[in-house]
Design a protein around this motif. Structure first.
Motif, short mmCIF file in Angstrom:
data_model
loop_
_atom_site.label_atom_id
_atom_site.label_comp_id
_atom_site.label_asym_id
_atom_site.label_seq_id
_atom_site.Cartn_x
_atom_site.Cartn_y
_atom_site.Cartn_z
N VAL A 145 0.82 -1.22 0.00
CA VAL A 145 0.00 0.00 0.00
C VAL A 145 0.85 1.27 0.00
O VAL A 145 0.34 2.36 -0.24
CB VAL A 145 -0.98 0.02 1.20
N ALA A 146 2.15 1.14 0.28
CA ALA A 146 3.05 2.30 0.25
C ALA A 146 3.53 2.53 -1.18
O ALA A 146 3.75 1.61 -1.95
CB ALA A 146 4.23 2.07 1.18
N THR A 147 3.69 3.80 -1.53
CA THR A 147 4.12 4.19 -2.87
C THR A 147 5.61 4.51 -2.87
O THR A 147 6.06 5.35 -2.09
CB THR A 147 3.34 5.43 -3.34
N PRO A 148 6.40 3.86 -3.74
CA PRO A 148 7.84 4.19 -3.78
C PRO A 148 8.08 5.51 -4.52
O PRO A 148 7.42 5.82 -5.50
CB PRO A 148 8.43 3.00 -4.56
N VAL A 149 9.02 6.27 -4.00
CA VAL A 149 9.44 7.53 -4.64
C VAL A 149 10.95 7.45 -4.84
O VAL A 149 11.71 7.36 -3.87
CB VAL A 149 9.08 8.74 -3.78
N ALA A 150 11.37 7.51 -6.09
CA ALA A 150 12.79 7.39 -6.41
C ALA A 150 13.36 8.77 -6.72
O ALA A 150 12.77 9.55 -7.48
CB ALA A 150 12.99 6.46 -7.59
N THR A 151 14.49 9.07 -6.12
CA THR A 151 15.24 10.28 -6.45
C THR A 151 16.61 9.85 -6.95
O THR A 151 16.98 8.67 -6.88
CB THR A 151 15.40 11.19 -5.22
N LYS A 152 17.39 10.79 -7.44
CA LYS A 152 18.71 10.44 -7.95
C LYS A 152 19.66 10.02 -6.84
O LYS A 152 20.69 9.41 -7.11
CB LYS A 152 19.30 11.62 -8.72
N SER A 153 19.29 10.33 -5.59
CA SER A 153 20.17 10.01 -4.47
C SER A 153 19.68 8.86 -3.62
O SER A 153 20.41 8.36 -2.77
CB SER A 153 20.35 11.25 -3.57
N GLY A 154 18.43 8.44 -3.79
CA GLY A 154 17.90 7.36 -2.97
C GLY A 154 16.41 7.19 -3.18
O GLY A 154 15.76 8.02 -3.83
N THR A 155 15.87 6.13 -2.61
CA THR A 155 14.45 5.82 -2.75
C THR A 155 13.82 5.69 -1.37
O THR A 155 14.42 5.11 -0.46
CB THR A 155 14.24 4.51 -3.54
N PHE A 156 12.62 6.24 -1.22
CA PHE A 156 11.85 6.07 0.00
C PHE A 156 10.42 5.75 -0.37
O PHE A 156 10.03 5.83 -1.55
CB PHE A 156 11.93 7.30 0.91
N THR A 157 9.61 5.34 0.60
CA THR A 157 8.22 5.01 0.33
C THR A 157 7.30 5.98 1.06
O THR A 157 7.69 6.61 2.05
CB THR A 157 7.90 3.57 0.76
N VAL A 158 6.07 6.09 0.57
CA VAL A 158 5.12 7.07 1.08
C VAL A 158 3.77 6.39 1.34
O VAL A 158 3.27 5.64 0.51
CB VAL A 158 4.92 8.22 0.08
N LEU A 159 3.20 6.67 2.50
CA LEU A 159 1.79 6.38 2.76
C LEU A 159 1.04 7.69 2.58
O LEU A 159 1.11 8.58 3.44
CB LEU A 159 1.59 5.82 4.17
N THR A 160 0.37 7.83 1.45
CA THR A 160 -0.30 9.07 1.13
C THR A 160 -1.51 9.29 2.04
O THR A 160 -2.08 8.35 2.60
CB THR A 160 -0.76 9.08 -0.34
N GLY A 161 -1.90 10.56 2.17
CA GLY A 161 -2.98 10.92 3.08
C GLY A 161 -4.35 10.76 2.47
O GLY A 161 -4.51 10.41 1.29
N ILE A 162 -5.37 11.01 3.28
CA ILE A 162 -6.75 10.89 2.83
C ILE A 162 -7.02 11.91 1.73
O ILE A 162 -6.52 13.03 1.77
CB ILE A 162 -7.74 11.06 3.99
N THR A 163 -7.82 11.52 0.75
CA THR A 163 -8.03 12.36 -0.42
C THR A 163 -9.08 13.44 -0.18
O THR A 163 -9.17 14.40 -0.94
CB THR A 163 -8.47 11.50 -1.61
N ARG A 164 -9.89 13.26 0.85
CA ARG A 164 -10.88 14.28 1.22
C ARG A 164 -10.88 14.40 2.74
O ARG A 164 -10.73 13.42 3.46
CB ARG A 164 -12.29 13.90 0.77
N ALA A 165 -11.11 15.62 3.22
CA ALA A 165 -11.06 15.84 4.66
C ALA A 165 -12.14 15.05 5.41
O ALA A 165 -11.95 14.69 6.57
CB ALA A 165 -11.21 17.34 4.96
#
Length: 435
Positions: A229-249
């Motif tokens: 369920v976590a989304t990977p985010v790749a940068t030129k220096s390293g990769t981390f993962t993200v748990l994105t927030g709720i789409t509506r308040a």
């Protein structure tokens, strides 16, 4: 000690009779047909323990927390080892369906003692963030090795109302730590205005944190599920993962404190660092509700702050932002007494503070601010910040040599390097401004 017990399910007709024939401390005061009836009986103060003889699959972390809040321990009967493991994850003691009455009575007494015993309450469960309480578990048969506490470090980034730059700081801290070779999970726990996905240019409609909380509530969140369920985010220096927030308040009810605590504890076991972007509001909103068992919107902010190893309190360095931060820190101390936040002054600029802005802010803080000093200053660098936002990326990629990026990196560099960090307004590294 008398222990009134309610039961649910008809899988063991001799369950109640066997407990009553013992003439021990356990007394069955009501048989319930289903879980909602059992919950109502427990919330009325009728019982101190509940035995779920049938239908344990309906138990969730939130339900367990609600029962724990009124001082009710839970024992579930199951012969399924996978179900017993799931129950253990959400804080439910279990026993085999063929357990002898005397042994079941002992387990009920042990569960009640673990729930009410002094000093045994788990920090991952309810406190100021919610109204529930934890239940220490009793192992089912066959025995299962309990999960070990994770070694991952939780960093919470908080700040008062007014967009002081929480999300920018949190996202770039995650990127800098990933660039240093650490396994990093970035969590968007802002229940008012989640924006990590937008800042990082992620096309996300599924709210990864809500998915993780749903799985945790069901006791189904393991390392593999969390990674899915976590989304990977790749940068030129390293990769981390993200748990994105709720789409509506209005989806804030999906971020309940017990489930969120389980998500963070599971993350501790699989990554080195969890960076949590929190909301601003610390209000104990249960005081505004007649239903003290209702979910709490601000639990998504309070729970990470309660569990955090490090808290960065971000404030805007201007005549409006500084007083807001001072008041906010007082509220933080009242809401999370154990917190020791590190103050980060963001958007520091001479045009809003005066000549030699760092010195001006430091002098004002020493006169009017809290006892804790300012940890660091982040310069106002709209060109670098806007370039990163436009690209949906981080400062280390779009503006690696900017003063803002260097200042953010100084927050996460090695301690010996931090001692030598320079003023963000120095023209030469290592030399502080004397103006």
């Amino acid at each position: 000690m008398n222990i009134p017990v309610v039961t649910v399910g008809q899988s063991r007709e001799d369950l109640v009779g066997g407990l009553e024939r013992l003439h021990g401390p356990v007394t069955v005061v009501r048989r319930c047909a289903e879980l909602p009836e059992l919950l109502a009986a427990c919330q009325s103060g009728l019982a101190r323990a509940a035995v779920v003889a049938d239908g344990s699959e309906g138990l969730t972390a939130s339900l367990v927390d609600r029962l724990g809040a009124v001082g009710v321990a839970i024992i579930a009967l199951t012969d399924n080892a996978d179900e017993a493991a799931r129950l253990r994850k959400i804080g439910v003691a279990s026993a085999l369906t063929g357990v002898e009455s005397a042994e079941l009575s002992d387990r009920i007494a042990d569960a009640v003692e673990q729930l009410t015993g002094a000093g045994r309450r788990s920090a991952t469960w309810s406190s100021l963030a919610d109204t529930g309480a934890a239940l220490g578990t009793v192992q089912a048969e066959p025995a299962v090795v309990p999960d070990r506490p994770g070694a991952g470090r939780i960093i919470a980034v908080w700040g008062p109302v007014g967009s002081p730059g929480r999300t920018t700081v949190a996202a770039n801290i995650a990127g800098e730590m990933a660039a240093d070779g650490k396994q990093v999970l970035l969590v968007d726990a802002d229940s008012y205005g989640a924006s990590i996905a937008a800042v990082l240019g992620l096309l996300d409609e599924s709210a990864g944190l809500a998915q993780a909380c749903r799985l945790a509530d069901q006791g189904a969140l393991d390392a593999s599920a969390l990674q899915k369920v976590a989304t990977p985010v790749a940068t030129k220096s390293g990769t981390f993962t993200v748990l994105t927030g709720i789409t509506r308040a209005d989806r804030w009810t999906e971020l309940r404190a017990p489930a969120l605590a389980l998500v963070l504890e599971r993350a501790r076991q699989i990554v080195d660092v969890i960076v949590v972007d929190t909301g601003f509001c610390l209000e104990a909103d249960e005081e505004l509700s007649f239903d003290t068992m209702a979910p709490r919107r601000n639990a998504a902010t309070l729970r990470p702050l309660e569990l955090a190893d490090t808290i960065y309190a971000v404030g805007a360095a201007d005549p409006v932002g500084v007083p807001r931060l001072v008041r906010g820190l007082a509220e933080l101390e009242a809401a999370v007494p154990q917190a020791s936040p590190l103050v980060v002054m963001n958007k520091v600029r001479a045009s809003s503070v005066g000549r030699s802005p760092e010195r001006q802010l430091q002098d004002a803080w020493e006169r009017y601010g809290p006892a804790s000093g300012i940890e660091t200053f982040l310069p106002y660098d709209p060109a670098a910040a806007d370039a990163a936002l436009l690209a949906g990326s981080l400062l280390l990629e779009t503006a690696p040599d900017s003063a803002l990026r260097r200042a953010v990196r100084s927050l996460v560099c090695a301690p010996d390097q931090q001692k030598a960090k320079s003023s963000v307004f120095s023209s030469t590294a290592g030399r502080r401004s004397k103006g």
